[in-house]
Design a protein around this motif. Structure first.
Motif, PDB file in Angstrom:
ATOM      1  N   ARG A 182      34.862   5.635  29.766  1.00 54.66           N
ATOM      2  CA  ARG A 182      35.971   6.106  30.602  1.00 54.66           C
ATOM      3  C   ARG A 182      36.218   5.139  31.757  1.00 54.66           C
ATOM      4  O   ARG A 182      37.357   4.862  32.110  1.00 54.66           O
ATOM      5  CB  ARG A 182      35.655   7.505  31.118  1.00 54.66           C
ATOM      6  N   LEU A 196      39.832   3.447  32.519  1.00 53.33           N
ATOM      7  CA  LEU A 196      40.518   3.636  33.799  1.00 53.33           C
ATOM      8  C   LEU A 196      40.758   2.318  34.523  1.00 53.33           C
ATOM      9  O   LEU A 196      41.801   2.133  35.158  1.00 53.33           O
ATOM     10  CB  LEU A 196      39.735   4.611  34.683  1.00 53.33           C
ATOM     11  N   LEU A 199      43.724   0.713  32.859  1.00 46.95           N
ATOM     12  CA  LEU A 199      44.955   1.382  33.286  1.00 46.95           C
ATOM     13  C   LEU A 199      45.343   0.966  34.705  1.00 46.95           C
ATOM     14  O   LEU A 199      46.522   0.769  35.003  1.00 46.95           O
ATOM     15  CB  LEU A 199      44.796   2.896  33.189  1.00 46.95           C
ATOM     16  N   TRP A 230      46.524  10.216  35.392  1.00 43.29           N
ATOM     17  CA  TRP A 230      46.211  10.115  33.969  1.00 43.29           C
ATOM     18  C   TRP A 230      45.543  11.369  33.429  1.00 43.29           C
ATOM     19  O   TRP A 230      44.638  11.909  34.044  1.00 43.29           O
ATOM     20  CB  TRP A 230      45.306   8.910  33.706  1.00 43.29           C
ATOM     21  N   GLU A 231      46.011  11.813  32.273  1.00 46.67           N
ATOM     22  CA  GLU A 231      45.355  12.873  31.508  1.00 46.67           C
ATOM     23  C   GLU A 231      44.927  12.231  30.206  1.00 46.67           C
ATOM     24  O   GLU A 231      45.634  11.387  29.656  1.00 46.67           O
ATOM     25  CB  GLU A 231      46.322  14.028  31.244  1.00 46.67           C
ATOM     26  N   HIS A 232      43.750  12.626  29.713  1.00 48.69           N
ATOM     27  CA  HIS A 232      43.275  12.006  28.487  1.00 48.69           C
ATOM     28  C   HIS A 232      42.783  13.049  27.495  1.00 48.69           C
ATOM     29  O   HIS A 232      42.425  14.164  27.866  1.00 48.69           O
ATOM     30  CB  HIS A 232      42.172  10.981  28.783  1.00 48.69           C
ATOM     31  N   TYR A 259      45.563   8.197  26.836  1.00 46.53           N
ATOM     32  CA  TYR A 259      45.718   8.381  28.276  1.00 46.53           C
ATOM     33  C   TYR A 259      47.216   8.422  28.531  1.00 46.53           C
ATOM     34  O   TYR A 259      47.929   7.483  28.168  1.00 46.53           O
ATOM     35  CB  TYR A 259      45.076   7.231  29.066  1.00 46.53           C
ATOM     36  N   GLU A 288      51.955   6.067  27.956  1.00 43.96           N
ATOM     37  CA  GLU A 288      50.840   6.475  27.112  1.00 43.96           C
ATOM     38  C   GLU A 288      50.136   5.231  26.578  1.00 43.96           C
ATOM     39  O   GLU A 288      50.787   4.276  26.159  1.00 43.96           O
ATOM     40  CB  GLU A 288      51.289   7.321  25.937  1.00 43.96           C
TER      41      GLU A 288
END
Length: 192
Positions: free
Chosen positions: A25, A29, A32, A47-49, A62, A74
């Motif tokens: 993760r 991140l 991103l 961000w939602e994953h 993500y 996305e």
């Protein structure tokens, strides 16, 4: 419009997977954070994953709506073959080199972190831990028995911009000294 990234370059068929692997993760991140919105350039996003299947392949998605311009974003990443065991923070990945960031990008992350060490000892230790971990990621690109990161491990223009002015920074002996220095500095700040 949804921007899908995390796709591996067509010329790079590591493991025959369609998506670059996010080993942890923390690595996803960081990728991103280093990949701004194509529409407005913002690095910020909530961000939602979650897991999703694409063409029969399990991936991690993500997704976020850019707070700067409202664009839907996305990014899809492949899952690692083996889970990276938890270690000290940050944990960017296992023994294998990154598929998301090239060697030059990792050294840029280390340079940025080390160049912004705050006076607060706790926070300084965290920033130096990021710098140390990023240099460790660069070291993973050095093949066994070799003394430097090969040129083909700089597959982005951002990574080549870091390498080209001073390729000697990617020699294993120099990388080990830098990594150890960041570690020693983090100890003097009281970081664990």
């Amino acid at each position: 419009m949804i921007t899908t990234a995390g796709m591996m370059d067509p010329h790079d068929e590591r493991d025959g997977m369609a998506f670059a692997v996010a080993r942890t993760r923390d690595e996803a991140l960081l990728y991103l954070e280093l990949t701004p919105c194509q529409d407005c350039g913002s690095n910020e996003a909530p961000w939602e994953h979650g897991l999703t299947e694409v063409d029969g392949e399990l991936t991690i998605s993500y997704a976020a709506v850019c707070p700067g311009c409202g664009a839907e974003r996305e990014y899809l990443f492949g899952l690692p073959a083996l889970e990276t065991p938890p270690g000290s923070w940050p944990t960017f990945g296992g023994a294998e080199p990154s598929e998301l960031l090239d060697a030059g990008q990792w050294l840029e992350v280390a340079d940025q972190a080390a160049g912004n060490v705050p006076a607060d000892s706790t926070e300084a230790g965290r920033v130096l831990a990021i710098a140390r971990a990023a240099v460790e990621e660069v070291i993973k690109f050095v093949p066994a028995g070799q003394d430097a990161v090969p040129v083909d491990e700089f597959w982005t223009s951002a990574g080549r911009k870091v390498r080209d002015p001073e390729p000697g920074r990617f020699r294993l002996d120099r990388l080990l000294v830098v990594r150890d220095t960041y570690h020693e500095l983090s100890l003097t700040t009281g970081a664990k």
